[in-house]
Design an enzyme around this catalytic site. Structure first.
Site, PDB file in Angstrom:
ATOM      1  N   SER A 139       0.677  -1.259   0.011  1.00 49.49           N
ATOM      2  CA  SER A 139       0.138  -0.063   0.024  1.00 49.49           C
ATOM      3  C   SER A 139       0.933   1.155   0.145  1.00 49.49           C
ATOM      4  O   SER A 139       1.782   1.342  -0.820  1.00 49.49           O
ATOM      5  CB  SER A 139      -0.944  -0.127   1.211  1.00 49.49           C
ATOM      6  OG  SER A 139      -1.772   1.043   1.158  1.00 49.49           O
ATOM      7  N   HIS A 140       0.396   2.300   0.983  1.00 50.72           N
ATOM      8  CA  HIS A 140       1.225   3.428   1.148  1.00 50.72           C
ATOM      9  C   HIS A 140       2.597   3.345   1.881  1.00 50.72           C
ATOM     10  O   HIS A 140       3.260   4.186   2.069  1.00 50.72           O
ATOM     11  CB  HIS A 140       0.247   4.495   1.779  1.00 50.72           C
ATOM     12  CG  HIS A 140      -0.016   3.848   3.141  1.00 50.72           C
ATOM     13  ND1 HIS A 140      -1.125   2.740   3.220  1.00 50.72           N
ATOM     14  CD2 HIS A 140       0.479   4.043   4.313  1.00 50.72           C
ATOM     15  CE1 HIS A 140      -0.892   2.412   4.476  1.00 50.72           C
ATOM     16  NE2 HIS A 140      -0.410   3.306   5.396  1.00 50.72           N
TER      17      HIS A 140
ATOM     18  N   ASP B  26      -2.685   6.461  -3.590  1.00 55.00           N
ATOM     19  CA  ASP B  26      -1.412   6.187  -2.895  1.00 55.00           C
ATOM     20  C   ASP B  26      -0.786   5.231  -3.512  1.00 55.00           C
ATOM     21  O   ASP B  26      -0.755   4.966  -4.688  1.00 55.00           O
ATOM     22  CB  ASP B  26      -2.004   5.648  -1.390  1.00 55.00           C
ATOM     23  CG  ASP B  26      -2.802   4.041  -1.623  1.00 55.00           C
ATOM     24  OD1 ASP B  26      -3.204   4.050  -2.613  1.00 55.00           O
ATOM     25  OD2 ASP B  26      -2.563   3.201  -0.828  1.00 55.00           O
TER      26      ASP B  26
ATOM     27  N   ASP C 107      -0.653   1.820  -4.113  1.00 49.79           N
ATOM     28  CA  ASP C 107      -1.291   0.761  -4.964  1.00 49.79           C
ATOM     29  C   ASP C 107      -2.689   1.377  -5.240  1.00 49.79           C
ATOM     30  O   ASP C 107      -3.486   0.590  -6.043  1.00 49.79           O
ATOM     31  CB  ASP C 107      -1.565  -0.527  -4.278  1.00 49.79           C
ATOM     32  CG  ASP C 107      -2.424  -0.209  -2.810  1.00 49.79           C
ATOM     33  OD1 ASP C 107      -2.597   0.748  -2.236  1.00 49.79           O
ATOM     34  OD2 ASP C 107      -3.321  -1.176  -2.627  1.00 49.79           O
TER      35      ASP C 107
ATOM     36  N   ASP D 224      -5.609   2.766  -4.053  1.00 52.61           N
ATOM     37  CA  ASP D 224      -6.890   2.300  -3.490  1.00 52.61           C
ATOM     38  C   ASP D 224      -7.182   3.526  -2.542  1.00 52.61           C
ATOM     39  O   ASP D 224      -8.525   3.707  -2.448  1.00 52.61           O
ATOM     40  CB  ASP D 224      -7.209   0.914  -2.994  1.00 52.61           C
ATOM     41  CG  ASP D 224      -5.922   0.638  -1.877  1.00 52.61           C
ATOM     42  OD1 ASP D 224      -5.083   1.631  -1.543  1.00 52.61           O
ATOM     43  OD2 ASP D 224      -6.138  -0.347  -1.260  1.00 52.61           O
ATOM     44  N   ARG D 225      -6.389   4.291  -2.235  1.00 48.29           N
ATOM     45  CA  ARG D 225      -6.826   5.379  -1.356  1.00 48.29           C
ATOM     46  C   ARG D 225      -6.875   6.597  -2.129  1.00 48.29           C
ATOM     47  O   ARG D 225      -6.287   6.749  -3.144  1.00 48.29           O
ATOM     48  CB  ARG D 225      -5.502   5.670  -0.220  1.00 48.29           C
ATOM     49  CG  ARG D 225      -5.335   4.464   0.617  1.00 48.29           C
ATOM     50  CD  ARG D 225      -4.455   4.880   1.910  1.00 48.29           C
ATOM     51  NE  ARG D 225      -4.287   3.776   2.856  1.00 48.29           N
ATOM     52  CZ  ARG D 225      -4.200   3.982   4.106  1.00 48.29           C
ATOM     53  NH1 ARG D 225      -3.765   5.167   4.480  1.00 48.29           N
ATOM     54  NH2 ARG D 225      -4.117   2.854   4.791  1.00 48.29           N
TER      55      ARG D 225
ATOM     56  N   LYS E 140     -11.217  -0.599  -2.274  1.00 52.05           N
ATOM     57  CA  LYS E 140     -11.444   0.859  -2.371  1.00 52.05           C
ATOM     58  C   LYS E 140     -10.555   1.482  -3.546  1.00 52.05           C
ATOM     59  O   LYS E 140      -9.765   0.632  -4.057  1.00 52.05           O
ATOM     60  CB  LYS E 140     -10.892   1.468  -1.179  1.00 52.05           C
ATOM     61  CG  LYS E 140      -9.519   1.279  -0.694  1.00 52.05           C
ATOM     62  CD  LYS E 140      -9.412   1.589   0.706  1.00 52.05           C
ATOM     63  CE  LYS E 140      -7.803   1.653   1.265  1.00 52.05           C
ATOM     64  NZ  LYS E 140      -7.610   0.549   2.135  1.00 52.05           N
TER      65      LYS E 140
HETATM   66  C1  G16 Z   1      -5.632  -0.975   4.837  1.00 51.42           C
HETATM   67  C2  G16 Z   1      -7.009  -1.637   4.726  1.00 51.42           C
HETATM   68  C3  G16 Z   1      -7.924  -0.777   5.024  1.00 51.42           C
HETATM   69  C4  G16 Z   1      -7.516  -0.013   6.643  1.00 51.42           C
HETATM   70  C5  G16 Z   1      -6.166   0.669   6.562  1.00 51.42           C
HETATM   71  C6  G16 Z   1      -5.746   0.990   7.902  1.00 51.42           C
HETATM   72  O1  G16 Z   1      -5.417   0.054   3.839  1.00 51.42           O
HETATM   73  O2  G16 Z   1      -7.313  -2.255   3.525  1.00 51.42           O
HETATM   74  O3  G16 Z   1      -9.289  -1.232   5.265  1.00 51.42           O
HETATM   75  O4  G16 Z   1      -8.690   0.821   6.986  1.00 51.42           O
HETATM   76  O5  G16 Z   1      -5.526  -0.441   6.014  1.00 51.42           O
HETATM   77  O6  G16 Z   1      -5.701  -0.147   8.728  1.00 51.42           O
HETATM   78  P1  G16 Z   1      -5.129  -0.029  10.082  1.00 51.42           P
HETATM   79  O7  G16 Z   1      -5.908   0.908  10.952  1.00 51.42           O
HETATM   80  O8  G16 Z   1      -5.242  -1.405  10.670  1.00 51.42           O
HETATM   81  O9  G16 Z   1      -3.672   0.218   9.717  1.00 51.42           O
HETATM   82  P2  G16 Z   1      -4.248  -0.049   2.762  1.00 51.42           P
HETATM   83  O10 G16 Z   1      -4.499   1.333   1.846  1.00 51.42           O
HETATM   84  O11 G16 Z   1      -3.169   0.019   3.801  1.00 51.42           O
HETATM   85  O12 G16 Z   1      -4.290  -1.483   2.131  1.00 51.42           O
END
Ligand code: G16
Length: 543
Positions: A113-114, A277, A279, A281-282, A376
């Site tokens: 992700s980010h 971000d 990947d 999705d954000r 997302k």
């Molecule tokens: C992931 C999940 C999201 C979640 C976020 C934060 O996002 O796909 O559903 O809200 O992490 O999670 P946490 O609060 O447990 O760190 P991403 O964009 O990192 O894949």
């Protein structure tokens, strides 16, 4: 060239977090580490045999090497066809869509992700199931259990593929198809939004600025915003995906994309400013002189969704994760549709989306999307906003002001305390858990506590129960504080404190968010004894 079965020893840390397995690159580079996890997937998801597997990633360091390993193992485990985004690139929502379009049995999404990338950064794998949704809690637990006992893995020896050359290649009996990662996704977006109208809006002076942060969305944004919608050259910043994301931190929020917040306050600011971000999705949304919080963005898009071509049938239901502010609840009430409150993690939305219960969903962690995919979707959110602006002729500010005047405003902030010791973070959670029973009826920052509990969630479609999903202190509709530990970090424990305050009368709709939530921050710091138990006086990151 043959299929070989090689002995291996289990690693005991292959437990998925909130969204897949995320670790330092060096962890993934340990002998057989990646192979063990992939073999667990092939063993636990036998339906991959004879079917199609989609593979793609956010382009970060180790992506290309991991794809070669994954293809060699897919071939050895009887996958009939592997579909890969050219250069190994697929944004997370595009991968989810490709799984659906190709009727694949699943997909491997190589992303952290980010989180920062590069040899010292992070890497990750997420397995998505047929239909494009994230692996359920049940499947990720089975993968983890399996990984603890794994003793061999299968690999096709001796072949490699050219992931930059579009078209078909073979490895053993498996066909490997390299596809343009943007084509199907762009088509999907065209089917949902009024591209003609957005083009008109741009032609008549509507200005867009999108920061791809040197991550995966560059090619998507360039194709859709510039080539298809006619946005000016230069509208997409940092459009070339780089293995280390240019040394940046592609986490679109007011800290890591502060330059966009600054841009929004410049005199000649663009009408719509956005970022995605690592990947894709954000999303982060800003208008001229205004940041739209993710919870507000969800609520405002839900309230305007029916204006957009793909959503003319209206909103069936709205879902948000529990810590996300309750702005969308007001919209659901006005639309007379159900509002679902799920635990943090997009996977919890997937069953609701599959069951057709929900049209739009979102999270405070800068995630918004709809039933068009099972992830997302950053670019989707930007297009949705562009389409709302084009359809209404209003500015982001006008949309927001009208929304708050109608529904009231939810001020929201998340305070993160990063890289705590596990024991410190646990001590804070224990302190709050211990205080919960005595809180109802008490004063909390000037509000009366109506509920204080630990959140658990029963999925209405499959009956599964998720417990221990965060501690919450609720003061009716007026205020709420939630605490939970992050499930996505790769270093120490991260405590997240979510602060929400609801204001309704016209004199309270334009406060500064920090000021609005400050009394709640002070109250929870006392109950949770944050300074005493962690040694931290202030949070590391406020978003
Ligand atoms: C992931 C999940 C999201 C979640 C976020 C934060 O996002 O796909 O559903 O809200 O992490 O999670 P946490 O609060 O447990 O760190 P991403 O964009 O990192 O894949």
């Amino acid at each position: 060239m043959t299929i070989r079965e090689l002995p291996t020893k289990p690693y005991l840390d292959q437990k998925s977090g909130t969204a897949g397995l995320r670790k330092k690159v060096a962890v993934f580079q340990q002998p057989h580490y990646l192979e063990n996890y992939l073999q667990s997937i092939f063993d636990c998801v036998p339906e991959l045999k004879g079917r199609t597997l989609v593979i793609g990633g956010d382009g970060r360091y180790h992506n290309r090497a991991a794809i070669q390993t994954a293809v060699a193992m897919a071939a050895a485990n009887g996958v009939a066809r592997v579909v890969i985004g050219q250069g190994g690139l697929l944004s997370t929502p595009a991968a989810s869509n490709l799984i659906r379009v190709r009727d694949a049995a699943g997909g491997l999404l190589l992303t952290a992700s980010h989180n920062p990338a590069g040899p010292d950064g992070d890497f990750g794998i997420k397995f998505n199931v047929a239909g494009g949704g994230q692996a359920t809690e049940g499947l990720t637990s089975r993968l983890y259990e399996h990984s603890k006992t794994i003793s061999r893995y299968r690999v096709f020896d001796g072949g490699s593929i050219d992931i930059d050359r579009r078209g078909e290649q073979t490895i053993g009996d498996t066909v490997v198809e390299i596809v343009d990662g943007v084509d199907d996704y762009a088509k999907l977006m065209q089917s949902l939004f009024d591209f003609d109208r957005i083009r008109e809006w741009i032609r008549h002076g509507g200005r867009l600025r999108f920061d791809a942060m040197h991550a995966v969305t560059g090619p998507y944004a360039q194709r859709i915003f510039v080539e298809m919608l006619g946005a000016a050259d230069g509208s997409v910043m940092n459009a070339v995906p780089l293995e280390d994301f240019g040394g940046g931190h592609p986490d679109p929020n007011l800290i890591y994309a502060k330059h966009l917040a600054d841009l929004a306050f410049e005199e000649d600011a663009p009408d719509l400013i956005a970022a995605s971000d690592g990947d894709g999705d954000r999303n982060m949304i800003l208008g001229r002189g205004l940041f739209i919080s993710p919870g507000d963005s969800l609520a405002m898009l839900a309230a305007n969704l029916q204006r957009l071509p793909g959503y003319r049938d209206g909103v069936k239901g709205i879902a948000r994760s529990m810590p996300t502010c309750r702005a969308a609840d007001q919209v659901a009430k006005a639309l007379n549709v159900p509002l679902y409150e799920t635990p943090t993690g997009w996977k919890f939305f997937c069953n609701l989306l599959d069951a057709g219960e929900v049209t739009i969903c979102g999270e405070e962690s800068f995630g918004t999307s709809s039933a068009h995919t099972r992830e997302k979707d950053g670019v989707w959110a930007v297009l949705a906003w562009a389409n709302v602006l084009a359809a209404t002729g209003k500015s982001v500010r006008e949309i927001a002001d009208a929304h708050w005047a109608q529904f009231g405003r939810h001020y929201f902030a998340r305070h993160d305390y990063e890289e705590l010791g596990a024991a410190q973070a646990e001590a804070v959670m224990q302190a709050v858990a211990g205080a919960l029973p005595s809180l109802p009826g008490q004063d909390f920052a000037g509000h009366a506590v109506t509920l204080a509990d630990e959140f658990s969630y029963r999925d209405k479609t499959d009956g599964s129960l998720a417990t221990a999903q965060g501690l919450r202190i609720v003061c009716g509709d007026d205020a709420r504080v939630v605490l939970r530990l992050s499930g996505t970090g790769t270093k120490g424990a991260t405590l997240r404190v979510y602060l929400e305050r609801y204001a309704r009368d016209s004199s309270s709709l334009h406060w500064k968010t920090d000021d609005a939530v400050a009394p709640l921050a002070a109250a929870i710091a006392r109950v949770a004894r944050i300074a005493e138990l962690t040694g931290r006086q202030t949070p590391d990151v406020v978003t």
